[in-house]
Design an enzyme around this catalytic site. Sequence first.
Site, PDB file in Angstrom:
ATOM      1  N   LYS A  22       0.929  -1.081   0.035  1.00 40.34           N
ATOM      2  CA  LYS A  22       0.017  -0.089  -0.052  1.00 40.34           C
ATOM      3  C   LYS A  22       0.978   1.396   0.302  1.00 40.34           C
ATOM      4  CE  LYS A  22      -1.812   1.505   4.179  1.00 40.34           C
ATOM      5  NZ  LYS A  22      -1.494   2.962   4.444  1.00 40.34           N
ATOM      6  N   ASN A  23       2.026   1.321   1.066  1.00 43.53           N
ATOM      7  CA  ASN A  23       2.638   2.436   1.075  1.00 43.53           C
ATOM      8  C   ASN A  23       3.680   2.717  -0.120  1.00 43.53           C
ATOM      9  OD1 ASN A  23       1.050   3.120   3.140  1.00 43.53           O
ATOM     10  ND2 ASN A  23       2.518   2.495   4.775  1.00 43.53           N
ATOM     11  N   CYS A 116      -5.495   8.042   8.958  1.00 43.59           N
ATOM     12  CA  CYS A 116      -6.046   7.294  10.276  1.00 43.59           C
ATOM     13  C   CYS A 116      -5.606   8.439  11.496  1.00 43.59           C
ATOM     14  CB  CYS A 116      -5.057   6.191  10.468  1.00 43.59           C
ATOM     15  SG  CYS A 116      -5.690   4.763   9.560  1.00 43.59           S
ATOM     16  N   ARG A 121      -0.311  14.935  13.008  1.00 41.67           N
ATOM     17  CA  ARG A 121       0.149  14.471  11.689  1.00 41.67           C
ATOM     18  C   ARG A 121       0.522  15.745  10.957  1.00 41.67           C
ATOM     19  NH1 ARG A 121      -2.117   8.883   9.433  1.00 41.67           N
ATOM     20  NH2 ARG A 121       0.073   8.552   8.409  1.00 41.67           N
ATOM     21  N   PRO A 122       1.267  16.597  11.251  1.00 40.04           N
ATOM     22  CA  PRO A 122       1.522  17.878  10.454  1.00 40.04           C
ATOM     23  C   PRO A 122       2.163  17.625   9.218  1.00 40.04           C
ATOM     24  CG  PRO A 122       3.435  17.629  12.288  1.00 40.04           C
ATOM     25  CD  PRO A 122       2.504  16.379  12.457  1.00 40.04           C
ATOM     26  N   ILE A 123       2.399  18.686   8.474  1.00 43.03           N
ATOM     27  CA  ILE A 123       2.994  18.464   7.192  1.00 43.03           C
ATOM     28  C   ILE A 123       3.983  19.648   6.951  1.00 43.03           C
ATOM     29  CG2 ILE A 123       1.236  17.169   5.712  1.00 43.03           C
ATOM     30  CD1 ILE A 123       0.292  19.921   4.681  1.00 43.03           C
ATOM     31  N   ASP A 305       3.842   0.412  12.123  1.00 37.66           N
ATOM     32  CA  ASP A 305       2.716  -0.106  11.684  1.00 37.66           C
ATOM     33  C   ASP A 305       2.408  -1.557  12.008  1.00 37.66           C
ATOM     34  OD1 ASP A 305       2.249   2.161  10.218  1.00 37.66           O
ATOM     35  OD2 ASP A 305       3.167   1.658   8.218  1.00 37.66           O
ATOM     36  N   ILE A 327       6.816   6.960  17.275  1.00 39.69           N
ATOM     37  CA  ILE A 327       6.696   7.810  15.889  1.00 39.69           C
ATOM     38  C   ILE A 327       5.377   8.533  16.025  1.00 39.69           C
ATOM     39  CG2 ILE A 327       6.290   7.527  13.333  1.00 39.69           C
ATOM     40  CD1 ILE A 327       8.933   6.331  14.462  1.00 39.69           C
ATOM     41  N   ARG A 397      -8.548  -0.357   4.138  1.00 40.90           N
ATOM     42  CA  ARG A 397      -7.670   0.595   3.604  1.00 40.90           C
ATOM     43  C   ARG A 397      -6.536  -0.086   3.309  1.00 40.90           C
ATOM     44  NH1 ARG A 397      -7.420   5.698   6.908  1.00 40.90           N
ATOM     45  NH2 ARG A 397      -6.134   5.971   5.232  1.00 40.90           N
TER      46      ARG A 397
HETATM   47  N1  EPU Z   1       6.109  14.511  11.179  1.00 37.88           N
HETATM   48  C1  EPU Z   1       5.908  15.873  11.453  1.00 37.88           C
HETATM   49  N2  EPU Z   1       6.019  16.852  10.215  1.00 37.88           N
HETATM   50  C2  EPU Z   1       5.687  16.433   8.920  1.00 37.88           C
HETATM   51  C3  EPU Z   1       5.816  14.769   8.663  1.00 37.88           C
HETATM   52  C4  EPU Z   1       5.791  14.299   9.715  1.00 37.88           C
HETATM   53  O1  EPU Z   1       6.483  16.261  12.351  1.00 37.88           O
HETATM   54  O2  EPU Z   1       5.765  17.143   8.225  1.00 37.88           O
HETATM   55  C5  EPU Z   1       6.028  13.574  12.261  1.00 37.88           C
HETATM   56  C6  EPU Z   1       4.686  13.120  12.389  1.00 37.88           C
HETATM   57  O3  EPU Z   1       4.015  13.506  13.243  1.00 37.88           O
HETATM   58  C7  EPU Z   1       5.335  11.638  12.799  1.00 37.88           C
HETATM   59  C8  EPU Z   1       6.549  11.431  12.181  1.00 37.88           C
HETATM   60  O4  EPU Z   1       6.969  12.564  11.896  1.00 37.88           O
HETATM   61  O5  EPU Z   1       5.238  11.865  14.456  1.00 37.88           O
HETATM   62  C9  EPU Z   1       6.739  10.279  10.993  1.00 37.88           C
HETATM   63  O6  EPU Z   1       5.496  10.610  10.235  1.00 37.88           O
HETATM   64  P1  EPU Z   1       5.934  10.223   8.525  1.00 37.88           P
HETATM   65  O7  EPU Z   1       5.762  11.481   7.872  1.00 37.88           O
HETATM   66  O8  EPU Z   1       7.004   9.440   8.613  1.00 37.88           O
HETATM   67  O9  EPU Z   1       4.675   9.304   8.159  1.00 37.88           O
HETATM   68  P2  EPU Z   1       3.688   9.415   6.924  1.00 37.88           P
HETATM   69  O10 EPU Z   1       4.370   9.792   5.881  1.00 37.88           O
HETATM   70  O11 EPU Z   1       2.611  10.331   7.541  1.00 37.88           O
HETATM   71  C10 EPU Z   1       4.119   7.040   6.521  1.00 37.88           C
HETATM   72  C11 EPU Z   1       3.043   5.687   6.217  1.00 37.88           C
HETATM   73  C12 EPU Z   1       2.491   5.302   7.420  1.00 37.88           C
HETATM   74  C13 EPU Z   1       3.482   4.783   8.649  1.00 37.88           C
HETATM   75  C14 EPU Z   1       4.679   6.095   8.783  1.00 37.88           C
HETATM   76  C15 EPU Z   1       5.868   5.912   9.693  1.00 37.88           C
HETATM   77  C16 EPU Z   1       2.357   6.217   3.856  1.00 37.88           C
HETATM   78  C17 EPU Z   1       1.370   6.473   3.027  1.00 37.88           C
HETATM   79  N3  EPU Z   1       2.019   6.186   5.220  1.00 37.88           N
HETATM   80  O12 EPU Z   1       3.197   7.877   6.910  1.00 37.88           O
HETATM   81  O13 EPU Z   1       1.560   4.281   7.376  1.00 37.88           O
HETATM   82  O14 EPU Z   1       3.061   4.826  10.097  1.00 37.88           O
HETATM   83  O15 EPU Z   1       5.068   6.546   7.134  1.00 37.88           O
HETATM   84  O16 EPU Z   1       6.506   4.632   8.934  1.00 37.88           O
HETATM   85  O17 EPU Z   1       3.561   5.723   3.476  1.00 37.88           O
HETATM   86  C18 EPU Z   1      -0.233   2.785   7.722  1.00 37.88           C
HETATM   87  O18 EPU Z   1       0.085   2.255   6.576  1.00 37.88           O
HETATM   88  O19 EPU Z   1      -1.022   2.553   8.677  1.00 37.88           O
HETATM   89  C19 EPU Z   1       0.312   4.066   8.162  1.00 37.88           C
HETATM   90  C20 EPU Z   1      -0.066   4.787   8.951  1.00 37.88           C
END
Ligand code: EPU
Length: 417
Positions: A22-23, A116, A121-123, A305, A327, A397
């Site tokens: 998926k990811n 989820c 989950r900021p960007i 995960d 995380i 999902r």
């Molecule tokens: N974070 C920030 N700022 C950002 C982005 C992230 O502070 O701009 C923080 C998040 O709040 C979190 C940490 O960094 O505490 C890690 O977040 P990351 O960005 O690595 O996660 P993601 O890209 O949102 C992906 C997977 C998730 C998986 C995480 C960690 C995808 C589509 N999703 O999420 O998958 O848990 O990496 O490995 O690739 C799932 O499949 O169930 C799932 C949630």
Amino acid sequence: MGKFKINGGKRLYGEVEVHGAKNSILPILAATILNEGVSVIHNCPRLKDVDSMIEILEHIGCKIDFNGRDIVVDARDVKDSEIPDNLMRTMRSSIFLMGALIARNKKAFISFPGGCDIGHRPIDLHLKGLKKLGVEIEESYGYIRCKGVRVRGNEIHLDLPSVGATENIMLAATLADGITVIRNAAKEPEIEDLQNFLNSMGARITGAGTNTIVIEGVKKLHDTEYTIIPDRIVAGTYLCAAAMTRGELTIVKALKEHLEPLISKLKETGCELKTGNDYIKITCNKRPKAVDMIVTLPYPGFPTDLQPQIVSVLSIAEGTSIVTETIFDNRFKYTEELVRMGADIKVEGRVAVIRGVDKITGAKVLAKDLRGGVALVIAGLGAEGTTVVEGAEHIDRGYESLEKALKSVGADIVRIM
Ligand code: EPU
């Protein structure tokens, strides 16, 4: 709202195949728009999130054919750069359209993504990275307007190795002028898959899988055909289901190098694991033993995960286990449901103390997110009596026909409406 009804206590036995990741497929589908042509992707899983991504791509002008396990994306007529809020909210991965649209159309107009509910989950790291590439970003009233008239390569040091931020920057930098270097990049296998897909279209990216990724911008990409990697989290989920039911499963199309931390912990619980080129066999004959410590970490650490699934197993282990989630700040919500089933779990902030009980019992429980939801299914498989897991749509999902796969190896599970 769909539900799974499980009569627990059946030992899982046999062979089960893992579908595509998926990811991987989600950022790769977004990446198809970088090419003003046709991409053919093999090994695509049938998941709710994949349908949502297809809907977004169709909205901006792609023509898509999903046949069997193959998706063909014709991205010649991508015109729109705006994604409506209702589509953005369907999942977290809608955010990949930001980097992809900047690369393709030099602009993107989006709102904040859904996903989820597992914590904050900021960007901010996505936006900071794109600004470093020269993208102008304006945020107002929940919308983000990006303009990248001249996207230029730069050095970007990520404050955290965010998976999504690494991928979004890779997407925007692929067609940029000059060279981009991402330091402290995330190292997850799905990032390497995205690199390999982009390179198959003519991108010049190296280093994915390490903490430094170098992207040399190119002017144009070409048509491609690509096969995505197997889903390591689905494979890990089946391994946990075997451990929970004292079962014996051969997980086919599972790459052991992607699952080392889980394999090592399952060995500590007393399960036997054998691995080959593309399979993992697990045999569990006894009650699992507790493990001292599990700490979730970015890859190659223990994956967040798989945290809920291993906690389900540890709920019936002999002894007390301690699991720390580093995380996401709210990924233990499902434990309240496990407690309803008789588990003894105390959560304090980011730490869960799991005192193993002799048995858990069936109950009506609610899946509130994808991995927490599947952990409840695993608990139901090992529980005495009948468990009903509501909220199956969260589980859909990330797992294709979960009930069929589990049934094929001996579980008594049905989907009810
Ligand atoms: N974070 C920030 N700022 C950002 C982005 C992230 O502070 O701009 C923080 C998040 O709040 C979190 C940490 O960094 O505490 C890690 O977040 P990351 O960005 O690595 O996660 P993601 O890209 O949102 C992906 C997977 C998730 C998986 C995480 C960690 C995808 C589509 N999703 O999420 O998958 O848990 O990496 O490995 O690739 C799932 O499949 O169930 C799932 C949630």
